[in-house]
Design a protein around this motif. Structure first.
Motif, PDB file in Angstrom:
ATOM      1  N   VAL A  53      61.168  -1.448  -3.438  1.00  0.00           N
ATOM      2  CA  VAL A  53      59.865  -1.969  -3.813  1.00  0.00           C
ATOM      3  C   VAL A  53      60.127  -3.280  -4.585  1.00  0.00           C
ATOM      4  CG1 VAL A  53      57.946  -1.792  -5.376  1.00  0.00           C
ATOM      5  CG2 VAL A  53      58.666   0.167  -4.187  1.00  0.00           C
ATOM      6  N   ASP A  54      59.552  -4.328  -3.887  1.00  0.00           N
ATOM      7  CA  ASP A  54      59.759  -5.868  -4.413  1.00  0.00           C
ATOM      8  C   ASP A  54      59.357  -5.949  -6.020  1.00  0.00           C
ATOM      9  OD1 ASP A  54      60.312  -8.503  -4.465  1.00  0.00           O
ATOM     10  OD2 ASP A  54      58.264  -9.021  -4.156  1.00  0.00           O
ATOM     11  N   GLY A  55      60.279  -6.866  -6.588  1.00  0.00           N
ATOM     12  CA  GLY A  55      60.362  -6.861  -8.088  1.00  0.00           C
ATOM     13  C   GLY A  55      59.151  -7.510  -8.879  1.00  0.00           C
ATOM     14  N   LYS A  56      58.266  -7.938  -7.754  1.00  0.00           N
ATOM     15  CA  LYS A  56      56.936  -8.784  -8.211  1.00  0.00           C
ATOM     16  C   LYS A  56      55.926  -7.760  -8.482  1.00  0.00           C
ATOM     17  CE  LYS A  56      58.323 -13.246  -7.902  1.00  0.00           C
ATOM     18  NZ  LYS A  56      58.541 -13.681  -8.893  1.00  0.00           N
ATOM     19  N   PHE A  57      55.929  -6.649  -7.850  1.00  0.00           N
ATOM     20  CA  PHE A  57      55.140  -5.343  -7.924  1.00  0.00           C
ATOM     21  C   PHE A  57      55.343  -4.892  -9.066  1.00  0.00           C
ATOM     22  CE2 PHE A  57      54.422  -0.839  -8.102  1.00  0.00           C
ATOM     23  CZ  PHE A  57      53.276  -0.775  -7.724  1.00  0.00           C
ATOM     24  N   SER A  71      52.033  -3.028 -17.197  1.00  0.00           N
ATOM     25  CA  SER A  71      51.273  -2.386 -18.008  1.00  0.00           C
ATOM     26  C   SER A  71      50.727  -1.142 -17.725  1.00  0.00           C
ATOM     27  CB  SER A  71      50.295  -3.247 -18.728  1.00  0.00           C
ATOM     28  OG  SER A  71      49.520  -3.472 -17.671  1.00  0.00           O
ATOM     29  N   ILE A  72      50.297  -0.960 -16.385  1.00  0.00           N
ATOM     30  CA  ILE A  72      49.834   0.272 -15.876  1.00  0.00           C
ATOM     31  C   ILE A  72      50.797   1.405 -15.628  1.00  0.00           C
ATOM     32  CG2 ILE A  72      48.570   1.316 -13.704  1.00  0.00           C
ATOM     33  CD1 ILE A  72      47.318  -1.510 -13.428  1.00  0.00           C
ATOM     34  N   ILE A  73      51.971   0.873 -15.334  1.00  0.00           N
ATOM     35  CA  ILE A  73      53.338   1.811 -15.396  1.00  0.00           C
ATOM     36  C   ILE A  73      53.459   2.127 -16.814  1.00  0.00           C
ATOM     37  CG2 ILE A  73      55.641   1.885 -14.522  1.00  0.00           C
ATOM     38  CD1 ILE A  73      55.049  -0.197 -12.444  1.00  0.00           C
ATOM     39  N   TYR A  74      53.521   1.336 -17.474  1.00  0.00           N
ATOM     40  CA  TYR A  74      53.928   1.778 -18.811  1.00  0.00           C
ATOM     41  C   TYR A  74      52.940   2.808 -19.461  1.00  0.00           C
ATOM     42  CZ  TYR A  74      54.755   1.557 -23.824  1.00  0.00           C
ATOM     43  OH  TYR A  74      55.071   1.643 -25.286  1.00  0.00           O
ATOM     44  N   ILE A  75      51.625   2.570 -19.165  1.00  0.00           N
ATOM     45  CA  ILE A  75      50.652   3.524 -19.868  1.00  0.00           C
ATOM     46  C   ILE A  75      50.617   4.822 -18.978  1.00  0.00           C
ATOM     47  CG2 ILE A  75      48.184   3.926 -19.895  1.00  0.00           C
ATOM     48  CD1 ILE A  75      47.582   0.925 -20.295  1.00  0.00           C
ATOM     49  N   ILE A  76      50.988   5.046 -17.754  1.00  0.00           N
ATOM     50  CA  ILE A  76      51.104   6.126 -16.978  1.00  0.00           C
ATOM     51  C   ILE A  76      52.374   6.743 -17.683  1.00  0.00           C
ATOM     52  CG2 ILE A  76      51.629   7.177 -14.863  1.00  0.00           C
ATOM     53  CD1 ILE A  76      49.959   4.811 -13.570  1.00  0.00           C
ATOM     54  N   GLY A  77      53.413   6.165 -17.869  1.00  0.00           N
ATOM     55  CA  GLY A  77      54.670   6.723 -18.422  1.00  0.00           C
ATOM     56  C   GLY A  77      54.436   7.613 -20.004  1.00  0.00           C
ATOM     57  N   LEU A  78      53.508   6.747 -20.759  1.00  0.00           N
ATOM     58  CA  LEU A  78      53.486   7.272 -21.749  1.00  0.00           C
ATOM     59  C   LEU A  78      52.262   8.490 -21.785  1.00  0.00           C
ATOM     60  CD1 LEU A  78      52.240   4.357 -24.143  1.00  0.00           C
ATOM     61  CD2 LEU A  78      54.330   5.642 -24.322  1.00  0.00           C
ATOM     62  N   PHE A  79      51.542   8.412 -20.957  1.00  0.00           N
ATOM     63  CA  PHE A  79      50.497   9.654 -20.642  1.00  0.00           C
ATOM     64  C   PHE A  79      51.512  10.900 -20.128  1.00  0.00           C
ATOM     65  CE2 PHE A  79      47.005   6.910 -21.019  1.00  0.00           C
ATOM     66  CZ  PHE A  79      46.496   7.483 -22.296  1.00  0.00           C
ATOM     67  N   SER A  80      52.608  10.613 -19.313  1.00  0.00           N
ATOM     68  CA  SER A  80      53.167  11.702 -18.845  1.00  0.00           C
ATOM     69  C   SER A  80      54.141  12.224 -19.549  1.00  0.00           C
ATOM     70  CB  SER A  80      53.941  10.952 -17.379  1.00  0.00           C
ATOM     71  OG  SER A  80      54.959  10.177 -17.879  1.00  0.00           O
ATOM     72  N   LEU A  81      54.514  11.696 -20.851  1.00  0.00           N
ATOM     73  CA  LEU A  81      55.238  12.176 -21.719  1.00  0.00           C
ATOM     74  C   LEU A  81      54.630  13.115 -22.626  1.00  0.00           C
ATOM     75  CD1 LEU A  81      57.138   9.070 -23.196  1.00  0.00           C
ATOM     76  CD2 LEU A  81      58.110  10.926 -21.971  1.00  0.00           C
TER      77      LEU A  81
END
Length: 89
Positions: free
Chosen positions: A69-73, A79-89
């Motif tokens: 996956v391209d780094g720009k993604f 921020s969305i990836i961070y929030i999903i990571g927090l909820f998955s914990l």
């Protein structure tokens, strides 16, 4: 945009250190969970070493997907990836 391969941008020393650490970790789990009555090597998914080997095997394709996956993604949706990571914990 240049056509760049994923393998050209990798830090190969870090990749080799990662692979060595994964192998050493799996060998430690294997040697500590092996009893004298067991056969030399059986792939038993009920044992800790079998589960760890399965997770390693499932992580390898995931690593290639993340690297492709391209780094720009990641910059755009961090921020969305961070929030999903927090909820998955």
């Amino acid at each position: 945009m240049k056509n760049q391969s994923v393998t050209n941008n990798l830090d190969w020393i870090s990749v080799i250190i990662y692979i060595v650490l994964v192998i050493m970790g799996w060998l430690n789990i294997y040697s500590s969970s092996l009893s004298l009555s067991d056969e030399p090597f059986t792939l038993d998914l009920t044992q800790f070493y079998g589960k760890q080997l399965l997770s390693i095997a499932l992580a390898i394709p995931l690593i290639f997907v993340v690297l492709s996956v391209d780094g720009k993604f990641y910059e755009k949706f961090s921020s969305i990836i961070y929030i999903i990571g927090l909820f998955s914990l």
